[in-house]
Design a protein around this motif. Structure first.
Motif, mmCIF file in Angstrom:
data_model
loop_
_atom_site.group_PDB
_atom_site.id
_atom_site.type_symbol
_atom_site.label_atom_id
_atom_site.label_comp_id
_atom_site.label_asym_id
_atom_site.label_seq_id
_atom_site.Cartn_x
_atom_site.Cartn_y
_atom_site.Cartn_z
ATOM 1 N N THR A 36 0.824 -1.204 0.000
ATOM 2 C CA THR A 36 0.000 0.000 0.000
ATOM 3 C C THR A 36 0.859 1.255 0.000
ATOM 4 O O THR A 36 1.967 1.252 0.537
ATOM 5 C CB THR A 36 -0.969 0.023 1.204
ATOM 6 O OG1 THR A 36 -1.771 1.197 1.130
ATOM 7 C CG2 THR A 36 -0.229 -0.023 2.535
ATOM 8 N N THR A 37 0.307 2.295 -0.594
ATOM 9 C CA THR A 37 1.024 3.574 -0.627
ATOM 10 C C THR A 37 0.697 4.442 0.586
ATOM 11 O O THR A 37 1.302 5.492 0.763
ATOM 12 C CB THR A 37 0.679 4.350 -1.911
ATOM 13 O OG1 THR A 37 -0.740 4.564 -1.953
ATOM 14 C CG2 THR A 37 1.145 3.591 -3.148
ATOM 15 N N ASP A 38 -0.251 4.010 1.419
ATOM 16 C CA ASP A 38 -0.625 4.775 2.618
ATOM 17 C C ASP A 38 -1.111 3.808 3.687
ATOM 18 O O ASP A 38 -2.264 3.388 3.681
ATOM 19 C CB ASP A 38 -1.710 5.795 2.278
ATOM 20 C CG ASP A 38 -2.013 6.743 3.419
ATOM 21 O OD1 ASP A 38 -1.956 6.333 4.599
ATOM 22 O OD2 ASP A 38 -2.311 7.926 3.127
ATOM 23 N N ILE A 39 -0.226 3.447 4.596
ATOM 24 C CA ILE A 39 -0.539 2.417 5.589
ATOM 25 C C ILE A 39 -1.687 2.821 6.509
ATOM 26 O O ILE A 39 -2.519 1.988 6.862
ATOM 27 C CB ILE A 39 0.739 2.011 6.386
ATOM 28 C CG1 ILE A 39 0.533 0.680 7.106
ATOM 29 C CG2 ILE A 39 1.151 3.092 7.359
ATOM 30 C CD1 ILE A 39 0.666 -0.498 6.232
ATOM 31 N N GLU A 40 -1.770 4.096 6.899
ATOM 32 C CA GLU A 40 -2.850 4.516 7.798
ATOM 33 C C GLU A 40 -4.216 4.373 7.131
ATOM 34 O O GLU A 40 -5.155 3.845 7.727
ATOM 35 C CB GLU A 40 -2.650 5.966 8.281
ATOM 36 C CG GLU A 40 -1.601 6.100 9.363
ATOM 37 C CD GLU A 40 -0.179 6.203 8.804
ATOM 38 O OE1 GLU A 40 -0.009 6.500 7.592
ATOM 39 O OE2 GLU A 40 0.761 5.955 9.578
ATOM 40 N N ARG A 41 -4.324 4.842 5.906
ATOM 41 C CA ARG A 41 -5.603 4.719 5.194
ATOM 42 C C ARG A 41 -5.934 3.263 4.916
ATOM 43 O O ARG A 41 -7.093 2.859 4.975
ATOM 44 C CB ARG A 41 -5.577 5.547 3.915
ATOM 45 C CG ARG A 41 -5.656 7.033 4.249
ATOM 46 C CD ARG A 41 -5.628 7.964 3.081
ATOM 47 N NE ARG A 41 -6.309 7.478 1.905
ATOM 48 C CZ ARG A 41 -6.046 7.917 0.683
ATOM 49 N NH1 ARG A 41 -5.135 8.838 0.476
ATOM 50 N NH2 ARG A 41 -6.702 7.440 -0.356
ATOM 51 N N PHE A 42 -4.924 2.466 4.623
ATOM 52 C CA PHE A 42 -5.174 1.044 4.395
ATOM 53 C C PHE A 42 -5.661 0.371 5.680
ATOM 54 O O PHE A 42 -6.628 -0.383 5.659
ATOM 55 C CB PHE A 42 -3.922 0.339 3.882
ATOM 56 C CG PHE A 42 -4.123 -1.134 3.738
ATOM 57 C CD1 PHE A 42 -4.887 -1.648 2.711
ATOM 58 C CD2 PHE A 42 -3.576 -2.019 4.661
ATOM 59 C CE1 PHE A 42 -5.109 -3.019 2.596
ATOM 60 C CE2 PHE A 42 -3.790 -3.374 4.553
ATOM 61 C CZ PHE A 42 -4.556 -3.872 3.514
ATOM 62 N N MET A 43 -5.013 0.648 6.793
ATOM 63 C CA MET A 43 -5.405 0.019 8.063
ATOM 64 C C MET A 43 -6.829 0.401 8.454
ATOM 65 O O MET A 43 -7.535 -0.368 9.098
ATOM 66 C CB MET A 43 -4.420 0.386 9.171
ATOM 67 C CG MET A 43 -3.008 -0.143 8.946
ATOM 68 S SD MET A 43 -2.904 -1.933 8.788
ATOM 69 C CE MET A 43 -3.136 -2.412 10.484
#
Length: 138
Positions: A81-88
């Motif tokens: 993922t390019t954005d771990i916070e948004r993915f989580m």
């Protein structure tokens, strides 16, 4: 039939994943990393991680179904993922596709994917019971 195992000697999984997933004999298949593209190759959900996660998992589900597999047959996932916070923050979507025993999972944040508007790529390894596995005709 598969079983998961979460040893007490390590930390308890906090989401829809297991530490170990053990599958009985079947056909082992490796799926190419899937992204949020529709059948025509167009990006679904530009700028929307949740939409991209859902489409990516739908693509994995469709690939498995084409050879007799189901999401429950997945043993292992690797997620980029390019954005771990948004993915989580999209973990609830995973629970729509997976139930216990959850696949083992590795998630890695990366700079970008092969198309800048893509935010997630997921690859999978599945073991499909031999009585359901269908060799592709192509």
């Amino acid at each position: 039939m598969s079983k998961s195992y979460n040893p007490a000697t390590v930390w308890k999984p906090f989401g829809a994943f297991s530490m170990v997933k053990i599958h009985e004999g079947g056909q082992l298949v490796h799926l190419k990393g899937q992204v949020s593209l529709d059948r025509e190759g167009q990006i679904v959900g530009k700028g929307d991680m949740r939409v991209q996660v859902r489409q990516t998992l739908e693509n994995i589900k469709a690939v498995l179904a084409a050879i007799g597999g189901e999401m429950a047959d997945i043993v292992s996932l690797t997620q980029y993922t390019t954005d771990i916070e948004r993915f989580m923050a999209s973990g609830d979507i995973r629970k729509e596709f997976f139930s216990e025993p959850y696949p083992v999972t590795t998630t890695v944040e990366i700079v970008r994917l092969y198309r800048p508007d893509l935010q997630i790529e997921i690859t999978a390894i599945a073991e499909i019971p031999r009585n359901r596995f269908r060799m592709p005709a192509d």
